[in-house]
Design a protein around this motif. Structure first.
Motif, PDB file in Angstrom:
ATOM      1  N   ALA A 130       0.816  -1.221   0.000  1.00  0.00           N
ATOM      2  CA  ALA A 130       0.000   0.000   0.000  1.00  0.00           C
ATOM      3  C   ALA A 130       0.848   1.268   0.000  1.00  0.00           C
ATOM      4  N   GLY A 131       2.161   1.124   0.085  1.00  0.00           N
ATOM      5  CA  GLY A 131       3.036   2.285   0.087  1.00  0.00           C
ATOM      6  C   GLY A 131       2.957   3.105   1.353  1.00  0.00           C
ATOM      7  N   ARG A 132       2.772   2.452   2.490  1.00  0.00           N
ATOM      8  CA  ARG A 132       2.690   3.170   3.765  1.00  0.00           C
ATOM      9  C   ARG A 132       3.529   2.442   4.802  1.00  0.00           C
ATOM     10  N   ARG A 133       3.655   3.061   5.974  1.00  0.00           N
ATOM     11  CA  ARG A 133       4.397   2.439   7.061  1.00  0.00           C
ATOM     12  C   ARG A 133       3.524   1.413   7.773  1.00  0.00           C
ATOM     13  N   PRO A 134       4.099   0.300   8.200  1.00  0.00           N
ATOM     14  CA  PRO A 134       3.296  -0.695   8.918  1.00  0.00           C
ATOM     15  C   PRO A 134       2.936  -0.220  10.317  1.00  0.00           C
ATOM     16  N   ARG A 135       1.804  -0.667  10.836  1.00  0.00           N
ATOM     17  CA  ARG A 135       1.394  -0.293  12.182  1.00  0.00           C
ATOM     18  C   ARG A 135       2.265  -0.967  13.230  1.00  0.00           C
ATOM     19  N   THR A 136       2.807  -2.118  12.891  1.00  0.00           N
ATOM     20  CA  THR A 136       3.774  -2.789  13.747  1.00  0.00           C
ATOM     21  C   THR A 136       4.808  -3.440  12.858  1.00  0.00           C
ATOM     22  N   SER A 137       5.874  -3.941  13.442  1.00  0.00           N
ATOM     23  CA  SER A 137       6.955  -4.531  12.662  1.00  0.00           C
ATOM     24  C   SER A 137       7.615  -5.641  13.468  1.00  0.00           C
ATOM     25  N   ARG A 138       8.336  -6.494  12.770  1.00  0.00           N
ATOM     26  CA  ARG A 138       9.065  -7.558  13.474  1.00  0.00           C
ATOM     27  C   ARG A 138      10.153  -6.971  14.368  1.00  0.00           C
ATOM     28  N   GLY A 139      10.754  -5.869  13.926  1.00  0.00           N
ATOM     29  CA  GLY A 139      11.763  -5.232  14.769  1.00  0.00           C
ATOM     30  C   GLY A 139      11.184  -4.735  16.080  1.00  0.00           C
ATOM     31  N   LEU A 140       9.978  -4.169  16.012  1.00  0.00           N
ATOM     32  CA  LEU A 140       9.330  -3.690  17.227  1.00  0.00           C
ATOM     33  C   LEU A 140       8.969  -4.848  18.147  1.00  0.00           C
ATOM     34  N   VAL A 141       8.500  -5.954  17.583  1.00  0.00           N
ATOM     35  CA  VAL A 141       8.176  -7.123  18.396  1.00  0.00           C
ATOM     36  C   VAL A 141       9.424  -7.636  19.111  1.00  0.00           C
ATOM     37  N   ARG A 142      10.532  -7.747  18.367  1.00  0.00           N
ATOM     38  CA  ARG A 142      11.774  -8.252  18.974  1.00  0.00           C
ATOM     39  C   ARG A 142      12.261  -7.315  20.078  1.00  0.00           C
ATOM     40  N   ALA A 143      12.159  -6.012  19.846  1.00  0.00           N
ATOM     41  CA  ALA A 143      12.570  -5.056  20.876  1.00  0.00           C
ATOM     42  C   ALA A 143      11.665  -5.142  22.097  1.00  0.00           C
ATOM     43  N   SER A 144      10.358  -5.310  21.863  1.00  0.00           N
ATOM     44  CA  SER A 144       9.404  -5.361  22.968  1.00  0.00           C
ATOM     45  C   SER A 144       9.578  -6.613  23.819  1.00  0.00           C
ATOM     46  N   ALA A 145      10.121  -7.669  23.231  1.00  0.00           N
ATOM     47  CA  ALA A 145      10.308  -8.920  23.960  1.00  0.00           C
ATOM     48  C   ALA A 145      11.564  -8.918  24.825  1.00  0.00           C
ATOM     49  N   LEU A 146      12.359  -7.857  24.743  1.00  0.00           N
ATOM     50  CA  LEU A 146      13.560  -7.747  25.560  1.00  0.00           C
ATOM     51  C   LEU A 146      13.237  -7.120  26.917  1.00  0.00           C
ATOM     52  N   TYR A 147      14.114  -7.363  27.870  1.00  0.00           N
ATOM     53  CA  TYR A 147      14.101  -6.636  29.135  1.00  0.00           C
ATOM     54  C   TYR A 147      15.219  -5.605  29.088  1.00  0.00           C
ATOM     55  N   THR A 148      14.848  -4.339  29.271  1.00  0.00           N
ATOM     56  CA  THR A 148      15.829  -3.253  29.262  1.00  0.00           C
ATOM     57  C   THR A 148      15.797  -2.536  30.614  1.00  0.00           C
ATOM     58  N   PHE A 149      15.841  -3.327  31.667  1.00  0.00           N
ATOM     59  CA  PHE A 149      15.856  -2.773  33.018  1.00  0.00           C
ATOM     60  C   PHE A 149      17.183  -2.041  33.258  1.00  0.00           C
ATOM     61  N   ALA A 150      17.132  -0.960  34.032  1.00  0.00           N
ATOM     62  CA  ALA A 150      18.325  -0.150  34.249  1.00  0.00           C
ATOM     63  C   ALA A 150      18.300   0.483  35.631  1.00  0.00           C
ATOM     64  N   SER A 151      19.485   0.830  36.125  1.00  0.00           N
ATOM     65  CA  SER A 151      19.641   1.477  37.419  1.00  0.00           C
ATOM     66  C   SER A 151      20.137   2.908  37.243  1.00  0.00           C
ATOM     67  N   SER A 152      19.535   3.831  38.000  1.00  0.00           N
ATOM     68  CA  SER A 152      19.946   5.236  37.995  1.00  0.00           C
ATOM     69  C   SER A 152      20.740   5.603  39.242  1.00  0.00           C
ATOM     70  N   ALA A 153      21.320   4.626  39.906  1.00  0.00           N
ATOM     71  CA  ALA A 153      21.991   4.895  41.182  1.00  0.00           C
ATOM     72  C   ALA A 153      23.088   5.951  41.038  1.00  0.00           C
ATOM     73  N   LYS A 154      23.838   5.894  39.949  1.00  0.00           N
ATOM     74  CA  LYS A 154      24.914   6.875  39.749  1.00  0.00           C
ATOM     75  C   LYS A 154      24.352   8.282  39.590  1.00  0.00           C
ATOM     76  N   ALA A 155      23.312   8.427  38.775  1.00  0.00           N
ATOM     77  CA  ALA A 155      22.694   9.740  38.586  1.00  0.00           C
ATOM     78  C   ALA A 155      22.061  10.245  39.879  1.00  0.00           C
ATOM     79  N   GLU A 156      21.529   9.345  40.676  1.00  0.00           N
ATOM     80  CA  GLU A 156      20.956   9.749  41.960  1.00  0.00           C
ATOM     81  C   GLU A 156      22.038  10.282  42.888  1.00  0.00           C
ATOM     82  N   ARG A 157      23.187   9.610  42.914  1.00  0.00           N
ATOM     83  CA  ARG A 157      24.284  10.046  43.789  1.00  0.00           C
ATOM     84  C   ARG A 157      24.899  11.366  43.325  1.00  0.00           C
ATOM     85  N   GLU A 158      25.174  11.471  42.044  1.00  0.00           N
ATOM     86  CA  GLU A 158      25.987  12.587  41.552  1.00  0.00           C
ATOM     87  C   GLU A 158      25.162  13.762  41.040  1.00  0.00           C
TER      88      GLU A 158
END
Length: 339
Positions: free
Chosen positions: A272-300
């Motif tokens: 259709a010549g348009r962007r998809p509403r979702t993509s395999r790349g988005l699914v793969r990214a969504s299935a990851l855990y990207t947990f993170a700590s801000s302890a350094k930013a909190e301290r400094e």
């Protein structure tokens, strides 16, 4: 300080500009000719116009500036975005911060992302010292942010007083272009039919903006600071956000099923010549855990994270007030009518 801000008409950059103004700094936005900067102009910001690869315009915008906050960037996981990601997340970093180095600014802050640290198949919490696996994952967005950060560090090696901040998944009011915080509206409007389990660190744009200002004022040159938030599995995040909106959460589906659906969406969109509403790349990214700590930013930096429910409620209140979300449940009506 006299600060030049790129990306100031977006979610993070706009909040950074407002936080700088509130702290008494002089702010000049660097924005494309088509970008609407009227609200920030009314708040006291100057506006210089130009493209991110326009060296003469960048030099003019940097005239008289002591510092720069480079927040412009592109987020995307769909097919065919590699060139745009490279142009904005890598080459524009070289152009903007290279011009800042040439102009002799005393401070520079780069808005990077926790994406540079990659993600994991099971919950693990990363921080600035984590090795990361962004390149091994091979996701173009993750790789582009990592390459942009490396380009900035190469300029730091030449004398740029650089501080890097890495926001996580940003929520909160002010998402005028429908970027990361728009996921909350999509849940409230029942536009997400299903999800895959993964997890992210959810932060508020106002806290992230304060983190940028603190990085500019007292961050250590050469250092990176993670600006993360609440580490939540997607199932938990969705349950809590949907409860605030008064809507049922969508069902969880297996990753292979979601990948198959996304592949069909990509094919249909291409035809259709348009962007998809979702993509395999988005699914793969969504299935990851990207947990993170801000302890350094909190301290400094004194970085702080507000409660998750406050982020969600304020995002919904802003969306209702600006006509982006109809208060069509008792819960949303209560938010609209409340203090």
């Amino acid at each position: 300080m006299n600060v030049l801000v790129t990306g100031g008409t977006g979610l993070v950059g706009g909040a950074v500009a407002r936080a700088l103004l509130a702290r008494g700094h002089s702010v000049r936005l660097y924005a494309r000719a088509s970008s609407d900067a009227a609200a920030l102009e009314a708040a006291g910001a100057e506006v210089a116009r130009g493209e991110l690869d326009d060296r003469p315009a960048l030099r003019a915008a940097l005239a008289g500036r002591d510092a720069v906050v480079h927040s412009a960037g592109v987020v995307g996981f769909g097919p065919g975005l590699e060139a745009a990601l490279e142009a904005v997340n890598v080459r524009a970093v070289e152009a903007v911060l290279g011009a800042a180095l040439d102009a002799g600014v005393s401070r520079a802050v780069l808005t990077s992302s926790t994406a540079v640290m990659g993600g994991t198949a099971a919950p693990e919490v990363a921080d600035e010292a984590s090795a990361g696996n962004a390149e091994a994952l091979g996701m173009p967005y993750f790789v582009s942010k990592l390459r942009g950060e490396r380009a900035a560090r190469a300029l730091a090696a030449r004398g740029l007083a650089l501080v890097v901040v890495r926001p996580a998944y940003v929520l909160g009011p002010g998402d005028v272009h429908g970027s990361s915080a728009s996921i909350l509206l999509a849940f409230a409007q029942r536009r997400i039919p299903a999800y895959v389990e993964g997890g992210a660190s959810f932060c508020d744009v106002r806290d992230v903006a304060e983190g940028h200002v603190a990085a500019l004022e007292r961050g250590r040159p050469g250092e990176a600071y993670v600006l993360a938030g609440h580490n939540l599995a997607m199932s938990e995040m969705i349950r809590r956000a949907c409860a605030i909106a008064g809507v049922p959460p969508p069902p969880r589906v297996p990753v292979p099923l979601a990948l198959g659906f996304a592949a069909v969406q990509e094919l249909a969109a291409r035809a259709a010549g348009r962007r998809p509403r979702t993509s395999r790349g988005l699914v793969r990214a969504s299935a990851l855990y990207t947990f993170a700590s801000s302890a350094k930013a909190e301290r400094e930096l004194g970085y702080r994270v507000r409660p998750f429910e406050e982020m969600v409620r304020d995002t919904y209140r802003w969306a209702i007030a600006t006509g982006r979300l109809r208060p069509d449940t008792p819960e949303l009506k209560a938010l609209n009518d409340g203090p």
